[in-house]
Design an enzyme around this catalytic site. Structure first.
Site, mmCIF file in Angstrom:
data_model
loop_
_atom_site.group_PDB
_atom_site.id
_atom_site.type_symbol
_atom_site.label_atom_id
_atom_site.label_comp_id
_atom_site.label_asym_id
_atom_site.label_seq_id
_atom_site.Cartn_x
_atom_site.Cartn_y
_atom_site.Cartn_z
ATOM 1 N N ARG A 239 0.858 -1.187 0.000
ATOM 2 C CA ARG A 239 0.000 0.000 0.000
ATOM 3 C C ARG A 239 0.888 1.228 0.000
ATOM 4 N NH1 ARG A 239 -3.520 -2.864 -1.393
ATOM 5 N NH2 ARG A 239 -5.543 -3.257 -0.408
ATOM 6 N N GLU A 268 -3.589 7.383 -4.630
ATOM 7 C CA GLU A 268 -3.954 6.838 -5.942
ATOM 8 C C GLU A 268 -5.246 7.493 -6.421
ATOM 9 O OE1 GLU A 268 -3.960 2.554 -5.647
ATOM 10 O OE2 GLU A 268 -1.998 2.579 -4.696
ATOM 11 N N HIS A 286 -1.182 -0.075 -9.895
ATOM 12 C CA HIS A 286 -1.798 -0.999 -8.929
ATOM 13 C C HIS A 286 -2.326 -2.274 -9.604
ATOM 14 C CE1 HIS A 286 -3.695 -1.124 -4.660
ATOM 15 N NE2 HIS A 286 -3.501 -2.343 -5.106
HETATM 16 C C1 GLV Z 1 -4.975 -5.281 -3.593
HETATM 17 O O1 GLV Z 1 -4.289 -4.316 -3.472
HETATM 18 C C2 GLV Z 1 -5.514 -6.058 -2.518
HETATM 19 O O2 GLV Z 1 -5.342 -5.725 -1.334
HETATM 20 O O3 GLV Z 1 -6.163 -7.064 -2.835
#
Ligand code: GLV
Ligand code: GLV
Length: 323
Positions: A239, A268, A286
């Site tokens: 993250r 983001e 991402h």
């Molecule tokens: C993606 O970032 C997730 O946490 O599944």
């Protein structure tokens, strides 16, 4: 006969096989789009539904849940659930679930894709070829760093951290990791438990795999970046806010850190403008869990959890409020 299917709120379109199952079993409060709904439309949707599937881009807090009196389960289409205020959800009797396991391999693979791309300047090479700038092989063009035999540092040794560590065996890498407790390595490897600062000081590649919580926000800040080797590369597929992005940019600009491979960002989809101009950085949108298989299975897990809760059974992937 009236339609008895339960009313489901779905915040975004999911892959077709998941959509087909959803439409077969549920009525949708409204047709989802590709993008995240506005906060007011999210709130209105949650007020109608008995079950909801939301994604990591939707922030669900106490205000979002006002009036959601029929809602029994919020299935988060992600393994990380930092976007959901668990205390607020649990306070309203809403069960929150996530989608672990099915995206572990996809995310570990993407972590390696970023690591290798950053080390071997894959994106710069592709850009050079496409721009018509390649005039032929030279002995000194786009030299990168060796990966095999080096030291991999892993911060957070959950499912994804371990899957990344397992892949390092093929590169004959030494694995150092930071975790709250020791993790038994596979038969063929040695994984060495270290403190965070030891990992930061000793590793050539450092990859982050902790969840985002109040304690891990800016876990990697200016002081931590300063511990890293000048030749080190930082990879983040966890993250964005775990890394202080402004401090990272500064370290990269001053070249106290050699490179970074990022799949996630502090705000983001906004990207720090100075990251965009640094060639030693590889930036992905991402994509950690973005394989057909993972994204379909993530949907199926959301549906299994919803079925369980609406059927009066425990949700297999309920997340507890342990923070
Ligand atoms: C993606 O970032 C997730 O946490 O599944
Ligand atoms: C996710 O699956 C994790 O625990 O790292």
């Amino acid at each position: 006969m009236s339609d008895q299917r339960p009313l489901l709120y779905l915040s975004r379109l999911l892959p077709d096989p998941v959509m087909a199952k959803i439409r077969e079993r549920y009525r949708l409060v409204e047709e989802p789009g590709d993008l995240s709904p506005s906060p007011s439309s999210l709130q209105a949707g949650l007020r109608e539904a008995v079950a909801a599937i939301v994604t990591l881009s939707e922030r669900i807090d106490g205000d979002t849940l006002v009036g959601a009196s029929r809602l029994r389960i919020l299935a988060n289409y992600a393994v990380g659930y930092n976007n959901v205020d668990l205390t607020a959800a649990h306070g309203r009797g809403v069960i929150v679930t996530n989608t672990p396991d099915v995206l572990t391999d996809a995310t570990a693979d993407l972590t390696w894709a970023l690591l290798l791309a950053t080390a071997r300047r894959v994106v710069e090479g592709d850009a050079l070829v496409r721009a018509g700038g390649w005039t032929g092989w030279t002995a000194t063009q786009l030299l990168g760093v060796e990966v095999a035999g080096r030291t991999l540092g892993i911060i957070g040794m959950g499912r994804i951290g371990q899957a990344v560590a397992q892949r390092a065996a093929g590169f004959r890498m030494r694995v150092l990791y930071q975790a709250r407790r020791p993790i038994p390595p596979p038969l063929s490897g040695t994984w060495e438990l270290r403190t965070l600062s030891e990992v930061l000081r000793q590793a050539d590649f450092i990859s982050i795999h902790v969840p985002l919580t109040d304690t891990t926000r800016h876990l990697i800040g200016r002081a931590e970046l300063a511990l890293m080797r000048q030749t080190a590369v930082l990879i983040n597929t966890a993250r964005g806010p775990i890394v202080d992005e402004a401090a990272l940019v500064e370290a990269l600009q001053k070249r106290t850190l050699a490179g970074a491979g990022l799949d996630v960002y502090e705000e983001e989809p906004r990207i720090h403008p100075r990251l965009l101009v640094l060639p030693q950085v590889v930036l992905l949108p991402h994509l950690g869990s973005a394989t057909w298989s993972a994204r379909i299975q993530m949907g199926m897990i959301c549906l299994q959890n919803i079925e369980a809760v609406l059927g009066g059974r425990p949700a297999p992937n309920a997340v507890n409020d342990s923070r």
